[in-house]
Write a protein that holds these residues in place. Sequence first.
Motif, PDB file in Angstrom:
ATOM      1  N   PRO A  18       0.827  -1.205   0.000  1.00 52.01           N
ATOM      2  CA  PRO A  18       0.000   0.000   0.000  1.00 52.01           C
ATOM      3  C   PRO A  18       0.866   1.262   0.000  1.00 52.01           C
ATOM      4  CG  PRO A  18       0.021  -1.006   2.167  1.00 52.01           C
ATOM      5  CD  PRO A  18       0.699  -1.981   1.246  1.00 52.01           C
ATOM      6  N   GLN A  19       0.297   2.327  -0.504  1.00 57.63           N
ATOM      7  CA  GLN A  19       0.958   3.624  -0.495  1.00 57.63           C
ATOM      8  C   GLN A  19       0.820   4.244   0.895  1.00 57.63           C
ATOM      9  OE1 GLN A  19       2.662   4.966  -3.399  1.00 57.63           O
ATOM     10  NE2 GLN A  19       2.429   2.756  -3.695  1.00 57.63           N
ATOM     11  N   PRO A  20       1.723   5.146   1.262  1.00 64.31           N
ATOM     12  CA  PRO A  20       1.631   5.757   2.593  1.00 64.31           C
ATOM     13  C   PRO A  20       0.415   6.674   2.709  1.00 64.31           C
ATOM     14  CG  PRO A  20       3.323   6.833   1.277  1.00 64.31           C
ATOM     15  CD  PRO A  20       2.890   5.632   0.498  1.00 64.31           C
ATOM     16  N   ASN A  21      -0.187   6.652   3.876  1.00 59.35           N
ATOM     17  CA  ASN A  21      -1.299   7.550   4.176  1.00 59.35           C
ATOM     18  C   ASN A  21      -1.164   7.980   5.639  1.00 59.35           C
ATOM     19  OD1 ASN A  21      -3.612   9.013   4.231  1.00 59.35           O
ATOM     20  ND2 ASN A  21      -5.018   7.299   3.902  1.00 59.35           N
ATOM     21  N   PRO A  22      -0.746   9.232   5.908  1.00 56.66           N
ATOM     22  CA  PRO A  22      -0.634  10.370   4.993  1.00 56.66           C
ATOM     23  C   PRO A  22       0.412  10.139   3.896  1.00 56.66           C
ATOM     24  CG  PRO A  22      -0.550  11.092   7.276  1.00 56.66           C
ATOM     25  CD  PRO A  22      -0.418   9.622   7.286  1.00 56.66           C
ATOM     26  N   PRO A  23       0.188  10.733   2.724  1.00 55.40           N
ATOM     27  CA  PRO A  23       1.119  10.574   1.620  1.00 55.40           C
ATOM     28  C   PRO A  23       2.392  11.389   1.832  1.00 55.40           C
ATOM     29  CG  PRO A  23      -0.615  12.089   1.009  1.00 55.40           C
ATOM     30  CD  PRO A  23      -0.980  11.545   2.361  1.00 55.40           C
ATOM     31  N   THR A  24       3.400  11.067   1.059  1.00 57.12           N
ATOM     32  CA  THR A  24       4.615  11.864   1.044  1.00 57.12           C
ATOM     33  C   THR A  24       4.469  12.919  -0.041  1.00 57.12           C
ATOM     34  OG1 THR A  24       5.919   9.939   1.733  1.00 57.12           O
ATOM     35  CG2 THR A  24       7.113  11.812   0.785  1.00 57.12           C
ATOM     36  N   TRP A  25       4.091  14.123   0.392  1.00 56.58           N
ATOM     37  CA  TRP A  25       3.856  15.195  -0.579  1.00 56.58           C
ATOM     38  C   TRP A  25       5.191  15.751  -1.078  1.00 56.58           C
ATOM     39  CZ3 TRP A  25      -0.831  15.085  -2.203  1.00 56.58           C
ATOM     40  CH2 TRP A  25      -1.918  14.888  -1.343  1.00 56.58           C
ATOM     41  N   PRO A  26       5.234  16.229  -2.309  1.00 55.25           N
ATOM     42  CA  PRO A  26       6.431  16.925  -2.785  1.00 55.25           C
ATOM     43  C   PRO A  26       6.607  18.245  -2.043  1.00 55.25           C
ATOM     44  CG  PRO A  26       4.661  17.091  -4.397  1.00 55.25           C
ATOM     45  CD  PRO A  26       4.193  16.119  -3.354  1.00 55.25           C
ATOM     46  N   ASP A 290      -9.261   5.476  -0.288  1.00 58.04           N
ATOM     47  CA  ASP A 290      -8.180   5.655   0.671  1.00 58.04           C
ATOM     48  C   ASP A 290      -6.866   5.904  -0.059  1.00 58.04           C
ATOM     49  OD1 ASP A 290      -5.920   4.756   2.512  1.00 58.04           O
ATOM     50  OD2 ASP A 290      -7.635   4.540   3.870  1.00 58.04           O
ATOM     51  N   PHE A 291      -6.038   6.806   0.476  1.00 58.78           N
ATOM     52  CA  PHE A 291      -4.769   7.126  -0.187  1.00 58.78           C
ATOM     53  C   PHE A 291      -3.790   5.955  -0.188  1.00 58.78           C
ATOM     54  CE2 PHE A 291      -5.660  11.268  -1.456  1.00 58.78           C
ATOM     55  CZ  PHE A 291      -4.549  11.843  -2.052  1.00 58.78           C
ATOM     56  N   GLU A 292      -4.116   4.866   0.504  1.00 57.22           N
ATOM     57  CA  GLU A 292      -3.320   3.654   0.341  1.00 57.22           C
ATOM     58  C   GLU A 292      -3.392   3.141  -1.087  1.00 57.22           C
ATOM     59  OE1 GLU A 292      -4.426   0.702   3.148  1.00 57.22           O
ATOM     60  OE2 GLU A 292      -3.435   1.697   4.838  1.00 57.22           O
ATOM     61  N   HIS A 293      -4.455   3.544  -1.800  1.00 48.80           N
ATOM     62  CA  HIS A 293      -4.657   3.117  -3.182  1.00 48.80           C
ATOM     63  C   HIS A 293      -4.431   4.256  -4.173  1.00 48.80           C
ATOM     64  CE1 HIS A 293      -6.245  -0.573  -1.525  1.00 48.80           C
ATOM     65  NE2 HIS A 293      -7.115   0.122  -0.812  1.00 48.80           N
ATOM     66  N   VAL A 294      -3.773   5.317  -3.707  1.00 47.12           N
ATOM     67  CA  VAL A 294      -3.514   6.474  -4.570  1.00 47.12           C
ATOM     68  C   VAL A 294      -2.005   6.685  -4.659  1.00 47.12           C
ATOM     69  CG1 VAL A 294      -3.853   8.951  -4.889  1.00 47.12           C
ATOM     70  CG2 VAL A 294      -5.704   7.541  -3.952  1.00 47.12           C
ATOM     71  N   TYR A 295      -1.511   6.692  -5.870  1.00 39.35           N
ATOM     72  CA  TYR A 295      -0.083   6.917  -6.083  1.00 39.35           C
ATOM     73  C   TYR A 295       0.151   8.398  -6.362  1.00 39.35           C
ATOM     74  CZ  TYR A 295       4.598   6.679  -8.082  1.00 39.35           C
ATOM     75  OH  TYR A 295       5.928   6.875  -8.335  1.00 39.35           O
TER      76      TYR A 295
END
Length: 304
Positions: A18-26, A290-295
Amino acid sequence: MMLRIFGCLLVVQGLASPQPNPPTWPSSVRVFGVEDPVGMIQSAVNEAYRINGGQSPSDHGQFSSERFAFLFKPGHYNVEVPVGYYTQVAGLGDSPTDVVFTSSKGVYAEESSRSISPGSLDTFWRAAEGFQTDADFPWIIGQRGGMIWAVSQGANLRRAVVTNNLFLYEFRPIEKAADFASGGFLGNVLVKGTADSGSQQQFLTRNSEVGSWASGVWNLVFVGTPGAPASHCGVNKFSEEHPYTTVETAPVIAEKPFITIDKAGKYSLNVPSIMRDRKGVDFKTGKKVDFEHVYVAKAENDTA
């Protein structure tokens, strides 16, 4: 507009992990909350505007390589947020009324050149969405105040509540003239006062609601917008009628996806449903991903 600033958001199924949530923003993305000092928030948005905004010189930042996105968690903010080139401001609430700007100017976009021409003709490439503004600044002397969004193409305002007036151009009181403006887009915006298009040469307003609409120049189009003026061909100076094209409903429409955050600090990408024969605003969230499914793509890594 969001994709240009954030990078690209892709919904991906079946990832190995899964992708990180919170995401790693640029680094171009800043996330603010009510716990952050007002001075810190104000300093950050002012610095972005110093680089990509202002009128000295005219159209300052038009060809800048810098990008800025300011995301606001639910709450009330007494900060002024000028929106310059390549800048996006977005509230992270399920409803626009979850993020409220209480300052005199709130979120706003002034013309990029303090002159009758070009005025706002080059005020492109910016966006704002997902908030309520209680702005009451008197942009035009003698009129009730409100929010200013004096832009031209590539500068959308979406999913917002404007509690007072909305000005889509800038007025020059000494010369008693309205500076040039040419085009823009409102989508899913509730304006409780008057939306004044003034010197706007053309504008598209889709699935919004306005208390009333004033002025315009050549070609203003309304789709599914209660409060919009009736269709009219040509200009009648005596009755103050302008060239309007008004369509009662949007036959088929789905709002742009948007980002929200919950109380646990987890992010979702909200995908609004397709709607038919729609009239007026609709602030439902739709499907939550969910951002776990957002790249979250990053420009330095994910190039074509």
